[in-house]
Design a protein around this motif. Structure first.
Motif, mmCIF file in Angstrom:
data_model
loop_
_atom_site.group_PDB
_atom_site.id
_atom_site.type_symbol
_atom_site.label_atom_id
_atom_site.label_comp_id
_atom_site.label_asym_id
_atom_site.label_seq_id
_atom_site.Cartn_x
_atom_site.Cartn_y
_atom_site.Cartn_z
ATOM 1 N N ILE A 165 0.866 -1.184 0.000
ATOM 2 C CA ILE A 165 0.000 0.000 0.000
ATOM 3 C C ILE A 165 0.899 1.229 0.000
ATOM 4 O O ILE A 165 1.562 1.522 0.997
ATOM 5 C CB ILE A 165 -0.924 0.022 1.226
ATOM 6 C CG1 ILE A 165 -1.710 -1.289 1.341
ATOM 7 C CG2 ILE A 165 -1.881 1.205 1.144
ATOM 8 C CD1 ILE A 165 -2.518 -1.416 2.621
ATOM 9 N N LEU A 166 0.941 1.928 -1.100
ATOM 10 C CA LEU A 166 1.847 3.053 -1.254
ATOM 11 C C LEU A 166 1.196 4.371 -0.842
ATOM 12 O O LEU A 166 -0.031 4.470 -0.732
ATOM 13 C CB LEU A 166 2.341 3.127 -2.702
ATOM 14 C CG LEU A 166 2.995 1.847 -3.237
ATOM 15 C CD1 LEU A 166 3.511 2.068 -4.656
ATOM 16 C CD2 LEU A 166 4.121 1.376 -2.321
ATOM 17 N N HIS A 167 2.036 5.365 -0.620
ATOM 18 C CA HIS A 167 1.555 6.670 -0.163
ATOM 19 C C HIS A 167 1.141 7.536 -1.352
ATOM 20 O O HIS A 167 1.894 8.367 -1.841
ATOM 21 C CB HIS A 167 2.632 7.351 0.693
ATOM 22 C CG HIS A 167 2.776 6.727 2.041
ATOM 23 N ND1 HIS A 167 3.583 5.635 2.268
ATOM 24 C CD2 HIS A 167 2.196 7.032 3.234
ATOM 25 C CE1 HIS A 167 3.502 5.294 3.553
ATOM 26 N NE2 HIS A 167 2.670 6.124 4.150
ATOM 27 N N LYS A 168 -0.111 7.309 -1.778
ATOM 28 C CA LYS A 168 -0.722 8.062 -2.860
ATOM 29 C C LYS A 168 -1.714 9.069 -2.281
ATOM 30 O O LYS A 168 -2.054 9.015 -1.105
ATOM 31 C CB LYS A 168 -1.451 7.116 -3.820
ATOM 32 C CG LYS A 168 -0.595 5.995 -4.393
ATOM 33 C CD LYS A 168 0.358 6.503 -5.442
ATOM 34 C CE LYS A 168 1.048 5.355 -6.174
ATOM 35 N NZ LYS A 168 1.961 5.847 -7.237
ATOM 36 N N ALA A 169 -2.199 9.976 -3.123
ATOM 37 C CA ALA A 169 -3.223 10.923 -2.680
ATOM 38 C C ALA A 169 -4.425 10.154 -2.141
ATOM 39 O O ALA A 169 -4.898 9.207 -2.765
ATOM 40 C CB ALA A 169 -3.636 11.819 -3.841
ATOM 41 N N GLY A 170 -4.902 10.545 -0.967
ATOM 42 C CA GLY A 170 -6.045 9.884 -0.351
ATOM 43 C C GLY A 170 -5.689 8.767 0.597
ATOM 44 O O GLY A 170 -6.567 8.249 1.309
ATOM 45 N N THR A 171 -4.407 8.378 0.652
ATOM 46 C CA THR A 171 -3.977 7.293 1.547
ATOM 47 C C THR A 171 -4.071 7.728 3.006
ATOM 48 O O THR A 171 -3.793 8.882 3.344
ATOM 49 C CB THR A 171 -2.526 6.884 1.227
ATOM 50 O OG1 THR A 171 -2.473 6.370 -0.096
ATOM 51 C CG2 THR A 171 -2.023 5.818 2.193
ATOM 52 N N ILE A 172 -4.425 6.795 3.873
ATOM 53 C CA ILE A 172 -4.352 7.027 5.316
ATOM 54 C C ILE A 172 -3.185 6.200 5.845
ATOM 55 O O ILE A 172 -2.992 5.043 5.455
ATOM 56 C CB ILE A 172 -5.672 6.661 6.031
ATOM 57 C CG1 ILE A 172 -5.532 6.833 7.550
ATOM 58 C CG2 ILE A 172 -6.122 5.256 5.689
ATOM 59 C CD1 ILE A 172 -6.829 6.674 8.307
ATOM 60 N N SER A 173 -2.357 6.808 6.716
ATOM 61 C CA SER A 173 -1.130 6.177 7.187
ATOM 62 C C SER A 173 -0.880 6.592 8.630
ATOM 63 O O SER A 173 -1.396 7.618 9.099
ATOM 64 C CB SER A 173 0.040 6.620 6.294
ATOM 65 O OG SER A 173 1.235 5.936 6.631
#
Length: 250
Positions: free
Chosen positions: A139-147
């Motif tokens: 799961i990569l850090h793209k726009a809309g990602t929650i981390s």
């Protein structure tokens, strides 16, 4: 407790590496097809594998600005998703706040950065969760990602961030097995509805004096409270393409 987020220099292009490996794997079959004798019936085309089913848990964060609905990827980030759901089910996220709107200083577009929030009442904090690297989850850090925000790997509790733009510098470095430097952050889902609410909160005025170190200048003048955080049965709209890509084998 505020979790510091430090960006490292450099970008790891995991997607490019995965595509290269896929191209190499497909090449022999293509060559065999070209070498078949004239008049030979074409071999049955290999069927592309069916998309991997992904289980999601949906959570609605209600704020005075509107509702943000999250899809937590319980298939690929089970530990991080389960940790977040513990806070939801215990209602420990009720009253938590979005407090930081980091705007990337070098960004050329307007909406680049992240919104950060979470539980800062020590009495509501649960034990930290094990770090799930992007090299493990894909799961990569793209726009809309929650981390998850954190200090060292394995220290994340209930402080999280929602990305306004792609931020590959938050992904783990290629080959990293979960230790700093280069462990990245634990992405575990994405926004399926309410990105307009995320942008509205992120765009609010920031204080020139609040915050320390990397936080200074990022803290919202008026923090936005999460009125309630509840599981919902399904998203209010069809989920967008997930910010997940399969990483290359370590």
């Amino acid at each position: 407790m505020i979790r510091l987020l430090r960006l490292r220099s450099g970008t790891v292009h995991l997607a490019a590496a995965a595509l290269s490996l896929a191209a190499l794997a497909a090449a022999p079959a293509t060559l065999r097809a070209q070498e078949a004798p004239a008049g030979t019936p074409p071999a049955a085309q290999a069927q592309a594998p069916a998309p991997e089913p992904i289980a999601y848990a949906y959570v609605a964060l209600k704020t005075a600005q509107g509702t943000i609905t999250l899809a937590l990827d319980t298939t690929h980030a089970p530990k991080t998703s389960a940790n977040f759901l513990k806070y939801v089910d215990a209602k420990n996220l009720d009253g938590a706040q979005f407090y930081r709107a980091m705007h990337l200083a070098y960004a050329q577009d307007d909406d680049q950065g992240l919104l950060q929030g979470g539980v800062r009442n020590a009495a509501k904090l649960l034990p930290p969760v094990a770090h799930e690297s992007t090299n493990q989850t894909g799961i990569l850090h793209k726009a809309g990602t929650i981390s998850m925000a954190r200090f060292a790997p394995g220290t994340a509790t209930a402080d999280f961030m929602i990305l306004l733009s792609d931020m590959p510098a938050l992904d783990a470095e290629k080959g990293n097995t979960g230790q700093d430097p280069g462990a990245g952050f634990a992405a575990f889902g994405h926004v399926v509805a309410g990105m307009d609410v995320v942008r509205a909160i992120w765009s609010q005025p920031r204080s020139a004096t609040k915050g320390e170190g990397v936080m200074k200048g990022d803290i919202l003048e008026n923090e936005v409270t999460i009125l309630s955080a509840r599981r919902v049965a399904s998203p209010p709209a069809t989920p967008a393409t997930t910010p997940r890509e399969t990483p290359p084998t370590l």
